[in-house]
Enzyme design. Structure first.
Site, PDB file in Angstrom:
ATOM      1  N   ARG A 163      27.315  -3.933 -33.739  1.00  0.00           N
ATOM      2  CA  ARG A 163      27.378  -2.763 -32.869  1.00  0.00           C
ATOM      3  C   ARG A 163      27.271  -1.439 -33.618  1.00  0.00           C
ATOM      4  O   ARG A 163      26.524  -0.550 -33.225  1.00  0.00           O
ATOM      5  CB  ARG A 163      28.717  -2.748 -32.123  1.00  0.00           C
ATOM      6  CG  ARG A 163      28.815  -3.776 -31.044  1.00  0.00           C
ATOM      7  CD  ARG A 163      30.163  -3.709 -30.358  1.00  0.00           C
ATOM      8  NE  ARG A 163      30.185  -4.704 -29.271  1.00  0.00           N
ATOM      9  CZ  ARG A 163      31.210  -4.903 -28.459  1.00  0.00           C
ATOM     10  NH1 ARG A 163      32.314  -4.202 -28.595  1.00  0.00           N
ATOM     11  NH2 ARG A 163      31.139  -5.802 -27.504  1.00  0.00           N
ATOM     12  N   HIS A 183      29.690   1.631 -28.416  1.00  0.00           N
ATOM     13  CA  HIS A 183      28.888   0.487 -27.967  1.00  0.00           C
ATOM     14  C   HIS A 183      27.427   0.895 -27.933  1.00  0.00           C
ATOM     15  O   HIS A 183      27.087   1.933 -27.378  1.00  0.00           O
ATOM     16  CB  HIS A 183      29.360   0.080 -26.567  1.00  0.00           C
ATOM     17  CG  HIS A 183      28.929  -1.285 -26.193  1.00  0.00           C
ATOM     18  ND1 HIS A 183      27.632  -1.586 -25.883  1.00  0.00           N
ATOM     19  CD2 HIS A 183      29.625  -2.441 -26.102  1.00  0.00           C
ATOM     20  CE1 HIS A 183      27.549  -2.878 -25.601  1.00  0.00           C
ATOM     21  NE2 HIS A 183      28.743  -3.417 -25.730  1.00  0.00           N
ATOM     22  N   LEU A 234      45.727  -5.340 -17.759  1.00  0.00           N
ATOM     23  CA  LEU A 234      46.026  -6.693 -18.219  1.00  0.00           C
ATOM     24  C   LEU A 234      47.350  -6.724 -18.960  1.00  0.00           C
ATOM     25  O   LEU A 234      48.185  -7.607 -18.741  1.00  0.00           O
ATOM     26  CB  LEU A 234      44.910  -7.205 -19.122  1.00  0.00           C
ATOM     27  CG  LEU A 234      43.616  -7.520 -18.389  1.00  0.00           C
ATOM     28  CD1 LEU A 234      42.578  -8.049 -19.358  1.00  0.00           C
ATOM     29  CD2 LEU A 234      43.844  -8.526 -17.283  1.00  0.00           C
ATOM     30  N   HIS A 250      33.487   3.322 -26.339  1.00  0.00           N
ATOM     31  CA  HIS A 250      33.788   2.165 -25.516  1.00  0.00           C
ATOM     32  C   HIS A 250      35.239   1.712 -25.648  1.00  0.00           C
ATOM     33  O   HIS A 250      35.846   1.226 -24.703  1.00  0.00           O
ATOM     34  CB  HIS A 250      32.850   1.053 -25.975  1.00  0.00           C
ATOM     35  CG  HIS A 250      33.006  -0.211 -25.231  1.00  0.00           C
ATOM     36  ND1 HIS A 250      32.913  -0.269 -23.865  1.00  0.00           N
ATOM     37  CD2 HIS A 250      33.250  -1.469 -25.648  1.00  0.00           C
ATOM     38  CE1 HIS A 250      33.093  -1.520 -23.482  1.00  0.00           C
ATOM     39  NE2 HIS A 250      33.319  -2.262 -24.537  1.00  0.00           N
TER      40      HIS A 250
HETATM   41  C1  FAD Z   1      33.149  -1.082 -19.508  1.00  0.00           C
HETATM   42  C2  FAD Z   1      34.067  -1.882 -20.360  1.00  0.00           C
HETATM   43  C3  FAD Z   1      33.792  -3.217 -20.626  1.00  0.00           C
HETATM   44  C4  FAD Z   1      34.648  -3.990 -21.410  1.00  0.00           C
HETATM   45  N1  FAD Z   1      34.342  -5.312 -21.620  1.00  0.00           N
HETATM   46  C5  FAD Z   1      35.208  -6.075 -22.344  1.00  0.00           C
HETATM   47  C6  FAD Z   1      34.964  -7.474 -22.524  1.00  0.00           C
HETATM   48  O1  FAD Z   1      33.977  -8.012 -22.030  1.00  0.00           O
HETATM   49  N2  FAD Z   1      35.861  -8.197 -23.222  1.00  0.00           N
HETATM   50  C7  FAD Z   1      36.985  -7.637 -23.774  1.00  0.00           C
HETATM   51  O2  FAD Z   1      37.776  -8.356 -24.363  1.00  0.00           O
HETATM   52  N3  FAD Z   1      37.240  -6.316 -23.615  1.00  0.00           N
HETATM   53  C8  FAD Z   1      36.384  -5.520 -22.912  1.00  0.00           C
HETATM   54  N4  FAD Z   1      36.655  -4.189 -22.757  1.00  0.00           N
HETATM   55  C9  FAD Z   1      37.917  -3.633 -23.258  1.00  0.00           C
HETATM   56  C10 FAD Z   1      39.070  -4.013 -22.344  1.00  0.00           C
HETATM   57  O3  FAD Z   1      38.646  -4.045 -21.005  1.00  0.00           O
HETATM   58  C11 FAD Z   1      40.252  -3.053 -22.428  1.00  0.00           C
HETATM   59  O4  FAD Z   1      40.541  -2.767 -23.748  1.00  0.00           O
HETATM   60  C12 FAD Z   1      41.487  -3.651 -21.794  1.00  0.00           C
HETATM   61  O5  FAD Z   1      41.208  -4.144 -20.521  1.00  0.00           O
HETATM   62  C13 FAD Z   1      42.620  -2.638 -21.740  1.00  0.00           C
HETATM   63  O6  FAD Z   1      43.688  -3.165 -20.992  1.00  0.00           O
HETATM   64  P1  FAD Z   1      45.060  -2.396 -20.905  1.00  0.00           P
HETATM   65  O7  FAD Z   1      45.960  -3.215 -20.058  1.00  0.00           O
HETATM   66  O8  FAD Z   1      45.526  -2.059 -22.262  1.00  0.00           O
HETATM   67  O9  FAD Z   1      44.727  -1.000 -20.205  1.00  0.00           O
HETATM   68  P2  FAD Z   1      44.101  -0.623 -18.776  1.00  0.00           P
HETATM   69  O10 FAD Z   1      43.535  -1.767 -18.067  1.00  0.00           O
HETATM   70  O11 FAD Z   1      43.235   0.573 -19.004  1.00  0.00           O
HETATM   71  O12 FAD Z   1      45.363  -0.173 -17.935  1.00  0.00           O
HETATM   72  C14 FAD Z   1      46.008   1.033 -18.126  1.00  0.00           C
HETATM   73  C15 FAD Z   1      47.058   1.183 -17.059  1.00  0.00           C
HETATM   74  O13 FAD Z   1      47.897   2.275 -17.371  1.00  0.00           O
HETATM   75  C16 FAD Z   1      48.042   3.121 -16.264  1.00  0.00           C
HETATM   76  N5  FAD Z   1      48.298   4.468 -16.780  1.00  0.00           N
HETATM   77  C17 FAD Z   1      47.642   5.125 -17.761  1.00  0.00           C
HETATM   78  N6  FAD Z   1      48.216   6.308 -17.989  1.00  0.00           N
HETATM   79  C18 FAD Z   1      49.271   6.405 -17.146  1.00  0.00           C
HETATM   80  C19 FAD Z   1      50.268   7.388 -16.906  1.00  0.00           C
HETATM   81  N7  FAD Z   1      50.328   8.518 -17.623  1.00  0.00           N
HETATM   82  N8  FAD Z   1      51.174   7.155 -15.934  1.00  0.00           N
HETATM   83  C20 FAD Z   1      51.151   6.002 -15.202  1.00  0.00           C
HETATM   84  N9  FAD Z   1      50.240   5.039 -15.410  1.00  0.00           N
HETATM   85  C21 FAD Z   1      49.322   5.231 -16.366  1.00  0.00           C
HETATM   86  C22 FAD Z   1      46.786   2.969 -15.472  1.00  0.00           C
HETATM   87  O14 FAD Z   1      47.040   3.306 -14.136  1.00  0.00           O
HETATM   88  C23 FAD Z   1      46.532   1.476 -15.661  1.00  0.00           C
HETATM   89  O15 FAD Z   1      47.279   0.750 -14.721  1.00  0.00           O
HETATM   90  C24 FAD Z   1      35.802  -3.401 -21.973  1.00  0.00           C
HETATM   91  C25 FAD Z   1      36.074  -2.065 -21.733  1.00  0.00           C
HETATM   92  C26 FAD Z   1      35.210  -1.294 -20.955  1.00  0.00           C
HETATM   93  C27 FAD Z   1      35.543   0.150 -20.758  1.00  0.00           C
END
Ligand code: FAD
Ligand code: SF4
Ligand code: FES
Lengths: 643, 261
Positions: free
Chosen positions: A331, A266, A43, A406
């Site tokens: 939680r 969680h 995201l 989580h």
């Molecule tokens: C099961 C679950 C349920 C959840 N439910 C909720 C919810 O209902 N509501 C809520 O608000 N939050 C929820 N969360 C938390 C939330 O989903 C995450 O915190 C959030 O989506 C993280 O987004 P992000 O863009 O920071 O990282 P991510 O979506 O994890 O993206 C990380 C990106 O970095 C890339 N990447 C990582 N390391 C490297 C590297 N070394 N080289 C190249 N690329 C790399 C990956 O390929 C990926 O594209 C939930 C989490 C989990 C695990």
């Protein structure tokens, strides 16, 4: 190290506007002269890359999965908060801000949180315009629900797949920019190091996971949106590939790491069923609305079928200990109590490693009261998922649940602009520490990732580039670049040629996970943390001596990928324990057994009202602590009580 | 909750790279708990291979909870294995019996070249979306979300189509290796919503042209895709897509009636 938060001053509701007004801009015609690297397509990264490309910058975006659409944001089920007040139940930007600061147990920066609450409403507008199919009421307007104990209904959702739909929205926006030639997408490409030149982040070194090719990418700045580090526990609700490599490499180059010990556990996940377990699956928290949590009162009963245990022999520990909130305690309280009852030998379910770590979540009363049909309507999908994984039918026999890691509130330290302590290196989403303090509220991570990606970074990145104007040309054969590439190659060589290769990387990862989970997990104490700090360096030494990677580095080699990630977890895990030991208080997700009163966490605002920003000094285990003091002008710190 | 241990024989497709020849290799999988997931069973086999100094089986995975769409392989001729509406990462070993022989193969389709063993290259799906699978809305230019009500039934249908996880099982299951179900699901998701109207016909035309250019076969109504789809994406979206394409041949949103690329 200087920690300047760069927060604007003045009335909190005007700070972001004021900041924008006083920031530098890059004129549209000049933007194409700048190259920006975005690592991550979740995201935060997906939204940032799409928005920056659309503004006219040249963007290169990286992810380790085979497609940007698979980032772990996709797995979020519950929903996303926004202060729209569509339900007319008294919500407002201020209330969302207030709840988030309080929920974070007064360990976050007020200005950042306020901005997050303000931007929350724009996110929903943006997502709807992209075609995100949020749930709707019969009148066609957006539906909301109350989530994670909030007293207002401010959570937007798309069935149980909110993260998926929001990510697909960002992915589609990203795809549009790829088509337009403004974003070059490099999937299955892993960042293995950061290139710092002249004190500024100027690029990254990557390995193509398909061909093994190691190469540098040079740019004017780098944005890390690489997600959380929950997999340091080995077992967590994160995807298998989630890792800390990018942020840890940045840390080793001088980016301060903030609050590493703040992790969220969680309470409702499906318990581990054996040593081979590779991940844990989250069950929605909403189940606690109708399920009753219990364990047998007597140890002799733990192997009995739950249906055969009479009512008087059941210990409804949350209802007994917290009569006011019962099964709906927050939680961390629910999680810790599950730990305590299973420590007493009252855990149920399969025995793993000599322990039974499970408690019942029982729907039989709810089924009696409301009928099976109602329960099926409310939780049908979850019950099915449970049966698929655990092999039991929850309509007939109680579910077994247990807490699991989580989310990680800690991450790279960033200022109000989301810039780390390395100029030109920014961090967004779960990878930074910014908005959730010591504890994150449900449905707030999606909100933060998208606020960072769509609305904050596109702006603050421009401010940085507007300030630096032109950076000197950096060629691929410059010594700084060659050194970075060389050190990556050397590390790969070391991983593939351990002196006494014996075990696959998972072997060490599982051992690390067990240490962190038992000593730096739901409940921590000095003795355990000190023990962990003795064990982790030993394990790390063993890893480098005995890790076994078969095959070559010049091909798809998943063992090599995992080995590199485990190597960094072995260093980060140590920092978590150092941080947890140093923080002699209990706050949010960090519970120190020495600092409690009748089971309630005792925060110590006199001594610990600061962000711990750890600085790398050249060797694992020897970080230097820097403090960013926190002050609270709008939400006065209060003590929480759920008794 | 009762646990049994299974002994199985795996015949696994091994292929070193896209242009190398492949072959089946036989590996025993012994003492497999019925509580393991299918991929955990492969983890156990792989850890053993690594300790013996042999090359582990490459297969894609990430979330391991049926939502990211990374995983996928054909087990005894069936995409994602025997349990309906279940990705291979969510499939558990209690679906199998002691002594079973399992044949594991990658998705086979000219649009999905093999990378290694069971890993294929599905970037064609990304290119189909890039060809038009989006709504063009600039960041920050959206209007207030509740200004445009969307009938609940429509929103629900759009969500049904949007459930697709992009795994590629539909292609693997189709005798023509057609990507119609995947493409139709995205076209339908966006065309059902009022927000998606402005680019509706161009989107359908461009996405379908890209799908064809990627070398996927045509749809001849076998319905195997729907049966293999772990998310229950419905065949009716293909009929809808075909209607959109017919309309897009005579009408256009942008004035251009030929595919963009
Ligand atoms: C099961 C679950 C349920 C959840 N439910 C909720 C919810 O209902 N509501 C809520 O608000 N939050 C929820 N969360 C938390 C939330 O989903 C995450 O915190 C959030 O989506 C993280 O987004 P992000 O863009 O920071 O990282 P991510 O979506 O994890 O993206 C990380 C990106 O970095 C890339 N990447 C990582 N390391 C490297 C590297 N070394 N080289 C190249 N690329 C790399 C990956 O390929 C990926 O594209 C939930 C989490 C989990 C695990
Ligand atoms: S339509 Fe179904 S089988 Fe095809 S890619 Fe989507 S989820 Fe997979
Ligand atoms: S690993 Fe994500 S769907 Fe199977």
């Amino acid at each position: 190290m200087q920690l300047r938060s760069n927060e604007p001053t003045g009335p909190i509701e005007h700070r972001w506007e004021k900041h924008k007004e006083s920031s530098k801009l890059v004129a549209p015609a000049n933007r194409r002269k700048y190259n920006i690297i975005v690592v991550g397509s979740g995201l935060a990264g997906g939204a940032a890359a799409a928005s920056l490309g659309e503004m006219g910058y040249n963007v290169k975006c990286f992810c380790y999965q085979d497609s940007p659409r698979r980032a772990h944001s996709i797995a979020a089920q519950g929903g996303i908060n926004a202060a729209k007040n569509y339900q007319n139940d008294g919500d407002s930007v201020f209330r969302l801000f207030y709840d988030t600061v309080k929920g974070g147990d007064f360990r976050s920066r007020e200005s950042n949180v306020y901005r997050l609450a303000q931007l929350s409403t724009n996110i929903i507008d943006q997502a709807v315009a992209q075609g995100v199919p949020f749930a709707r009421e019969y009148g066609g307007l957006l539906a909301n629900r109350s989530f994670g104990g909030a007293q207002v209904s401010r959570t937007f959702y798309a069935r149980g797949q909110t993260g998926q739909q929001l990510l697909l929205g960002a992915y589609q926006a990203l795809s549009r920019q790829i088509e337009a030639g403004k974003v070059e997408m490099m999937a299955r490409t892993e960042m293995l190091d950061l290139i710092v030149h002249d004190g500024r982040a100027r690029g990254i070194v990557t390995r193509c996971l398909k061909t093994g090719k190691v190469e540098p990418h040079i740019a004017d700045m780098v944005v890390l949106c690489t997600g959380g580090y929950g997999n340091v526990f080995y077992l967590s609700t994160n995807a298998k590939g989630c890792n800390c490599m990018a942020i840890w490499r940045a840390h080793r180059h001088g980016a301060a790491f903030a609050n590493p010990c703040y992790t969220q556990i969680h309470p409702t996940c499906i318990p581990q069923s054996g040593e081979y377990q590779s991940k844990l699956t989250l069950m929605s928290e909403s189940l606690r609305n109708d399920g009753r949590v219990w364990v047998p009162r007597n140890k002799e009963d733990v192997t009995k079928r739950p249906e055969d245990i009479p009512e008087k022999d059941r210990f409804y520990y949350l209802e007994e200990r917290y009569p006011a909130f019962g099964n709906l305690v927050p939680r961390d309280v629910a999680s810790r109590n599950a730990l305590y009852v299973t420590n007493e030998g009252l855990g149920v379910g399969l025995e793993v490693d000599g322990e039974r770590r499970g408690v019942y979540l029982d729907f039989s009363d709810a089924i009696k009261r409301l009928g099976e049909q109602t329960i099926r309507e409310r939780y049908g999908n979850l019950f099915e998922m449970y049966e698929r994984i655990a092999g039991d039918n929850p309509y007939k026999t109680p579910m077994r649940i247990y807490p699991a890691t989580h989310y990680t509130m800690g991450g790279l330290w960033v200022d109000y602009n989301l810039q780390t302590t390395i100029p030109g290196l920014f961090a967004g989403g779960e990878a930074n520490f910014s908005d959730h303090g010591a504890n994150r509220l449900g449905a707030s991570a999606l909100m933060q990732g998208l606020a960072d990606g769509y609305f904050v970074l596109p702006f603050t990145v421009g401010n940085y580039l507007g300030e630096v104007r032109t950076l000197p040309e950096l060629a691929e054969d410059h010594p700084d670049v060659k050194k970075a590439v060389g050190s990556v190659e050397e590390r790969i060589h070391k991983l593939m040629n351990a002196p006494d290769p014996k075990h696959a990387p998972e072997y060490f990862h599982r051992k690390l996970g067990r240490i962190i989970w038992s000593k730096c997990g739901m409940s921590r104490n000095k003795e355990g943390l000190e023990e962990a700090l003795r064990e982790i360096p030993k394990l790390r030494d063993r890893f480098w001596r005995e890790v076994k990677v078969v095959g070559s580095g010049a091909e798809l080699n998943q063992t090599l990928e995992r080995a590199g990630r485990v190597a960094d977890f072995l260093e980060l895990g140590e920092l978590m324990c150092i941080d947890a030991l140093q923080r002699e208080e209990s706050c949010g997700g960090h519970f120190r057994e020495e600092h409690e009163e009748n089971g309630e966490a005792l925060r110590d605002d006199e001594q610990f009202s600061y962000v711990s920003a750890w600085e790398w000094t050249g060797a694992a285990g020897e970080p230097r602590l820097n403090q960013e003091p926190l002050s609270f002008e709008y939400v006065k710190p209060s003590k929480r009580s759920y008794k | 909750m009762s646990e049994e241990l299974l002994n199985l024989t795996l015949h696994v497709w091994r292929q070193d790279g896209p242009s190398q020849p492949g072959r089946f290799e036989t590996h025993p999988a012994t003492g497999i708990s019925t509580h393991m997931s299918f991929l955990e069973m492969l983890d156990v086999v792989n850890e053993d291979l690594i300790e013996k100094g042999k090359s582990p089986i490459a297969f894609d995975y990430d979330c391991r909870e049926g939502i990211c769409g990374s995983c996928g392989m054909v087990v005894n001729g069936v995409a994602h294995g025997p349990q309906r509406l279940t990705t291979i990462c969510q499939l558990h070993m209690r679906q199998f019996n002691d002594g079973d022989e399992l044949w594991l193969e990658p998705w086979r389709a000219s649009g999905f070249p093999v990378v290694k063993d069971l890993v294929v290259d599905r970037s064609a799906f990304d290119r189909i979306v890039q060809a038009g699978g989006y709504i063009s809305i600039r960041t920050g230019s959206a209007t207030e979300a509740n200004e445009m009500p969307v009938a609940k039934a429509m929103a629900d249908q759009a969500m049904d189509a949007a459930e697709c996880i992009g795994c590629g099982a539909c292609v693997a299951a189709c005798p023509n290796a057609s990507a119609s179900l995947f493409t139709a699901a995205k076209i339908s998701h966006l065309s059902l919503l009022p927000q998606g109207q402005a680019e509706r016909l161009d989107r359908a035309r461009n996405m379908v042209a890209q799908m064809d250019a990627e070398g996927f076969g045509g749809c001849t109504n076998h319905g195997e895709c729907e049966a293999a789809c772990p998310k229950g994406v419905s065949l009716r979206w293909i009929a809808r897509m075909n209607r959109e394409v017919v309309r897009s041949a005579v009408k256009s949103d942008s004035g251009v009636k030929t595919a963009r690329r």
